[in-house]
Design a protein around this motif. Structure first.
Motif, mmCIF file in Angstrom:
data_model
loop_
_atom_site.group_PDB
_atom_site.id
_atom_site.type_symbol
_atom_site.label_atom_id
_atom_site.label_comp_id
_atom_site.label_asym_id
_atom_site.label_seq_id
_atom_site.Cartn_x
_atom_site.Cartn_y
_atom_site.Cartn_z
ATOM 1 N N VAL A 102 -105.970 -54.700 20.358
ATOM 2 C CA VAL A 102 -104.980 -55.106 21.281
ATOM 3 C C VAL A 102 -105.343 -56.689 22.021
ATOM 4 O O VAL A 102 -106.530 -56.085 22.784
ATOM 5 C CB VAL A 102 -104.139 -53.661 21.946
ATOM 6 N N THR A 103 -105.406 -57.622 21.771
ATOM 7 C CA THR A 103 -105.709 -58.114 23.094
ATOM 8 C C THR A 103 -105.178 -58.468 24.303
ATOM 9 O O THR A 103 -103.476 -58.796 24.425
ATOM 10 C CB THR A 103 -105.777 -59.632 23.065
ATOM 11 N N ALA A 104 -104.941 -57.571 25.994
ATOM 12 C CA ALA A 104 -104.101 -57.315 27.091
ATOM 13 C C ALA A 104 -104.250 -58.728 28.094
ATOM 14 O O ALA A 104 -105.715 -59.088 28.126
ATOM 15 C CB ALA A 104 -104.079 -56.101 27.371
ATOM 16 N N VAL A 105 -103.288 -59.767 28.222
ATOM 17 C CA VAL A 105 -103.058 -60.649 29.437
ATOM 18 C C VAL A 105 -102.492 -60.459 29.958
ATOM 19 O O VAL A 105 -101.062 -59.297 30.599
ATOM 20 C CB VAL A 105 -102.428 -61.386 28.930
ATOM 21 N N CYS A 106 -103.279 -60.323 31.522
ATOM 22 C CA CYS A 106 -102.995 -59.593 33.006
ATOM 23 C C CYS A 106 -103.320 -60.766 33.981
ATOM 24 O O CYS A 106 -103.759 -61.416 33.524
ATOM 25 C CB CYS A 106 -103.076 -58.637 33.189
ATOM 26 N N ALA A 107 -102.357 -60.829 34.678
ATOM 27 C CA ALA A 107 -103.119 -62.403 36.450
ATOM 28 C C ALA A 107 -104.470 -62.360 36.871
ATOM 29 O O ALA A 107 -104.676 -62.825 36.941
ATOM 30 C CB ALA A 107 -101.959 -61.988 37.027
ATOM 31 N N THR A 108 -104.439 -60.958 37.509
ATOM 32 C CA THR A 108 -105.627 -60.495 37.616
ATOM 33 C C THR A 108 -107.057 -59.789 37.046
ATOM 34 O O THR A 108 -106.239 -58.510 36.145
ATOM 35 C CB THR A 108 -105.904 -60.894 39.253
ATOM 36 N N PRO A 109 -107.721 -59.614 37.385
ATOM 37 C CA PRO A 109 -109.017 -58.293 37.190
ATOM 38 C C PRO A 109 -108.628 -56.937 37.015
ATOM 39 O O PRO A 109 -108.788 -56.405 36.725
ATOM 40 C CB PRO A 109 -110.276 -59.023 37.664
ATOM 41 N N GLU A 110 -108.258 -57.151 39.054
ATOM 42 C CA GLU A 110 -108.195 -55.219 38.995
ATOM 43 C C GLU A 110 -106.796 -54.729 38.509
ATOM 44 O O GLU A 110 -106.206 -53.723 38.685
ATOM 45 C CB GLU A 110 -107.195 -56.042 40.985
ATOM 46 N N ARG A 111 -105.143 -55.735 38.401
ATOM 47 C CA ARG A 111 -104.896 -55.230 37.669
ATOM 48 C C ARG A 111 -104.751 -54.634 36.244
ATOM 49 O O ARG A 111 -103.903 -54.007 35.895
ATOM 50 C CB ARG A 111 -103.144 -56.839 37.712
ATOM 51 N N GLY A 112 -105.475 -55.043 35.257
ATOM 52 C CA GLY A 112 -106.041 -54.804 34.154
ATOM 53 C C GLY A 112 -107.592 -54.148 34.270
ATOM 54 O O GLY A 112 -107.616 -53.918 33.428
ATOM 55 N N GLN A 113 -107.568 -53.309 34.868
ATOM 56 C CA GLN A 113 -109.064 -52.944 35.127
ATOM 57 C C GLN A 113 -109.164 -51.663 34.190
ATOM 58 O O GLN A 113 -109.638 -51.027 33.671
ATOM 59 C CB GLN A 113 -109.130 -52.262 36.250
ATOM 60 N N ARG A 114 -107.448 -51.033 33.883
ATOM 61 C CA ARG A 114 -107.396 -49.753 33.526
ATOM 62 C C ARG A 114 -107.485 -50.439 32.440
ATOM 63 O O ARG A 114 -107.418 -49.565 30.993
ATOM 64 C CB ARG A 114 -106.264 -48.972 33.784
ATOM 65 N N LEU A 115 -106.678 -51.268 31.661
ATOM 66 C CA LEU A 115 -106.393 -52.020 30.064
ATOM 67 C C LEU A 115 -107.731 -51.564 28.576
ATOM 68 O O LEU A 115 -107.099 -50.801 27.934
ATOM 69 C CB LEU A 115 -106.097 -53.393 29.949
#
Length: 297
Positions: A150-163
């Motif tokens: 899975v390559t996950a796309v999210c807006a910011t590092p903070e929002r994606g830190q758990r992925l």
């Protein structure tokens, strides 16, 4: 969004196939906040709840009084009591608390049904946009556990830190940084993202379009698509369709077995509902927000 206030409402009267639940925790969804832009006078939203059965269904279906449950009613969950069809709830084991349970229904059911719609994904390369919301976290963990990359796309590092911890092999903050091609695209943001994702597909790949979180309409150029991946497929997906009880039971079992981990960015008392809804709408909360009523959890 109109101002949100708490008010008195009549206790719901369950239909014969509905259980009355005293709500201990509920989880608003971002899509529900848009209902508040021009709400009808009697609107009482709320589709994700957990609590205690205080009145069993008159037709004998469903759990008895005193059972802890998670439910997915069509409306009415932002309240002290909610009437839930018995085929859209499931009992909770002792190991699953009301807060985590309330975070499961809409986002978790969407993730389960989306991955079923995608078909076998072991060994496939998956591009997931909008990954930092409730659905995205569940999809990431479930797809990775099933063997997808899975390559996950999210807006910011903070929002994606758990992925990454949930199994994403790569987390990026711009579609241009996604390194394709991909066998499967799961696109939920709308605007220019769908067209950009299509260009990342392998020949014969599939893109499943499941939302428009940006609130920006998608525009596709047929000729751009025609010159892209050969025989690619675009599919539309929407999770809705009762009954929901079986999927809720699956989600609860996975949580109880420590195989699914709800990402809850905020837990607050329900007196903070108005602030939580604004922050959810403005994407200031990662994953789910859960509001508690003060009843035992």
């Amino acid at each position: 969004m109109r101002p949100v206030t708490m008010t008195e409402a009549a206790e719901p009267v369950p239909r014969t196939n509905e259980t009355l639940v005293r709500v201990e925790a509920f989880a608003p969804n971002r899509g529900e906040t848009f209902l508040l832009a021009d709400p009808r006078p009697d609107l009482l939203p709320g589709k994700d709840i957990a609590g205690l059965v205080v009145q069993a269904a008159a037709d004998g279906s469903g759990p008895p009084i005193g059972t802890r449950v998670v439910g997915h009613p069509p409306l009415g969950g932002w309240a002290e009591y909610a009437a839930v069809p018995t085929d859209s709830l499931t009992p909770l084991p002792d190991g699953v608390d009301a807060v985590r349970a309330a975070a499961l229904p809409l986002a978790g059911i969407t993730a389960l049904r989306l991955l079923r719609a995608a078909g076998p994904i072991a060994g496939t390369r998956v591009l997931l946009t909008g990954a930092s919301g409730g659905v995205g976290h569940y999809v990431t963990e479930l797809a990775a556990a099933a063997g997808a990359q899975v390559t996950a796309v999210c807006a910011t590092p903070e929002r994606g830190q758990r992925l990454s911890a949930l199994g994403a092999c790569r987390v990026v903050h711009d579609l241009d940084a996604a390194s394709g091609p991909f066998d499967l695209v799961l696109e939920s943001t709308g605007g220019p993202a769908l067209a950009a994702c299509l260009s990342e597909l392998v020949a014969g790949g599939t893109a499943i379009w499941l939302g428009q979180a940006s609130r920006t309409p998608v525009t596709l150029d047929f000729f751009d698509f025609l010159t892209g991946p050969e025989n690619a497929t675009i599919r539309h997906f929407h999770y809705a369709g009762a009954p929901y009880g079986r999927d809720l039971a699956t989600l609860v079992r996975l949580v109880d077995e420590d195989r699914l981990h709800p990402e809850i960015g905020r837990v607050a008392d329900w007196s903070q509902t108005a602030k939580a809804l604004v922050d959810l709408r403005e994407r200031r909360i990662r994953g789910k927000v859960v509001l508690t009523t003060g009843a035992p959890r």
